[in-house]
Motif scaffolding. Structure first.
Motif, PDB file in Angstrom:
ATOM      1  N   HIS A   4      -5.847  -1.273   9.697  1.00  0.00           N
ATOM      2  CA  HIS A   4      -6.799  -0.384   9.047  1.00  0.00           C
ATOM      3  C   HIS A   4      -7.212   0.752   9.973  1.00  0.00           C
ATOM      4  N   THR A 134      -1.289   6.053  -1.713  1.00  0.00           N
ATOM      5  CA  THR A 134      -1.756   5.138  -2.750  1.00  0.00           C
ATOM      6  C   THR A 134      -0.907   3.875  -2.823  1.00  0.00           C
ATOM      7  N   ILE A 137      -1.921   1.544   0.039  1.00  0.00           N
ATOM      8  CA  ILE A 137      -3.188   0.867  -0.223  1.00  0.00           C
ATOM      9  C   ILE A 137      -3.011  -0.205  -1.281  1.00  0.00           C
ATOM     10  N   LYS A 138      -2.242   0.098  -2.337  1.00  0.00           N
ATOM     11  CA  LYS A 138      -2.045  -0.849  -3.428  1.00  0.00           C
ATOM     12  C   LYS A 138      -1.355  -2.118  -2.947  1.00  0.00           C
ATOM     13  N   ASP A 139      -0.437  -1.972  -2.000  1.00  0.00           N
ATOM     14  CA  ASP A 139       0.313  -3.131  -1.507  1.00  0.00           C
ATOM     15  C   ASP A 139      -0.415  -3.872  -0.389  1.00  0.00           C
ATOM     16  N   SER A 140      -1.567  -3.351   0.039  1.00  0.00           N
ATOM     17  CA  SER A 140      -2.298  -3.978   1.135  1.00  0.00           C
ATOM     18  C   SER A 140      -2.967  -5.263   0.666  1.00  0.00           C
ATOM     19  N   ASP A 141      -3.019  -6.280   1.551  1.00  0.00           N
ATOM     20  CA  ASP A 141      -3.664  -7.539   1.196  1.00  0.00           C
ATOM     21  C   ASP A 141      -5.186  -7.426   1.273  1.00  0.00           C
ATOM     22  N   ARG A 142      -5.691  -6.366   1.894  1.00  0.00           N
ATOM     23  CA  ARG A 142      -7.138  -6.128   1.971  1.00  0.00           C
ATOM     24  C   ARG A 142      -7.393  -4.711   1.463  1.00  0.00           C
ATOM     25  N   ILE A 143      -7.316  -4.585   0.144  1.00  0.00           N
ATOM     26  CA  ILE A 143      -7.319  -3.270  -0.482  1.00  0.00           C
ATOM     27  C   ILE A 143      -8.638  -2.535  -0.283  1.00  0.00           C
ATOM     28  N   SER A 146      -8.740  -1.002   3.118  1.00  0.00           N
ATOM     29  CA  SER A 146      -7.776   0.099   3.177  1.00  0.00           C
ATOM     30  C   SER A 146      -8.353   1.352   2.523  1.00  0.00           C
TER      31      SER A 146
END
Length: 220
Positions: A4, A134, A137-143, A146
């Protein structure tokens, strides 16, 4: 480094490079010619506020727009990379016609939204950068974290830009036109390089999505 923190640093530095406050200073002063310091300060704050709102709109609704127009993210990366390359080449070797960056306006006209906020601060390059993130961020496990990192990077970049515009006269006197020109050309080189990187990443992502490339560079 924490992912992050890396996201924040990457977004912050990329936006600053694309906006390039030093390059915007002479444009801003030219548009504000004949106006007092108070009006210049108000215009700078309004312009940066508009730019932040535009960036947040594309940050939160970028995926919706992509689905609406059925445009894959890989194509956004490629087109965004081409735009960044063009902006970078413009900054490195500016043309007399002004290219994608407007230089003048009608006397007395409010320039806070057009052309300061858009397209000088929030132009094609910034749109491509924000929308390109985008998918990350969408694929992040902690959206949530992010989104917070990107939001803080946007606010931070625009805060630096706002200060640069408010104190534009002092900065111009300190650095001088030649210093700003040199810094602009250096930034242009790196913006063009970022554009090439986005193009390559988009092509790899496109080939992987159609099964034409397995693994390799850019695989997640």
């Amino acid at each position: 480094m924490d992912p992050h923190v890396s996201l924040f640093v990457g977004m912050f530095t990329t936006l600053l490079a694309i906006i390039n406050p030093l390059e915007a200073i002479p444009v801003f002063l030219g548009l504000m010619k004949g106006r007092d310091a108070a009006e210049q300060r108000r215009t700078a704050i309004k312009a940066c506020t508009y730019a932040v709102l535009l960036m947040f709109f594309f940050l939160f609704f970028g995926n919706l727009l992509l689905r609406l127009f059925e445009v894959p993210m890989s194509m956004i990366r490629v087109v965004g990379g081409v735009i960044l390359m063009r902006i970078g080449f413009e900054l490195f070797a500016p043309s007399d016609s002004g290219g994608m960056i407007p230089k003048s306006n009608k006397p007395g006209e409010d320039v806070s939204f057009i052309p300061m906020a858009m397209p000088i601060m929030f132009g094609p390059g910034a749109i491509a950068t924000v929308m390109g993130l985008t998918s990350t961020i969408k694929d992040s496990d902690r959206i949530v974290l992010s989104f917070l990192a990107v939001a803080l990077a946007i606010i931070g970049a625009m805060f630096v830009t706002c200060l640069s515009l408010i104190y534009s006269k002092a900065i111009l006197q300190k650095i001088g036109p030649q210093g700003i020109d040199a810094a602009t050309r250096i930034v242009g080189f790196f913006v063009a390089s970022m554009g090439v990187g986005m193009i390559c990443h988009g092509i790899v992502e496109f080939l992987q999505s159609y099964g034409l490339l397995h693994g390799g560079i850019g695989a997640h």
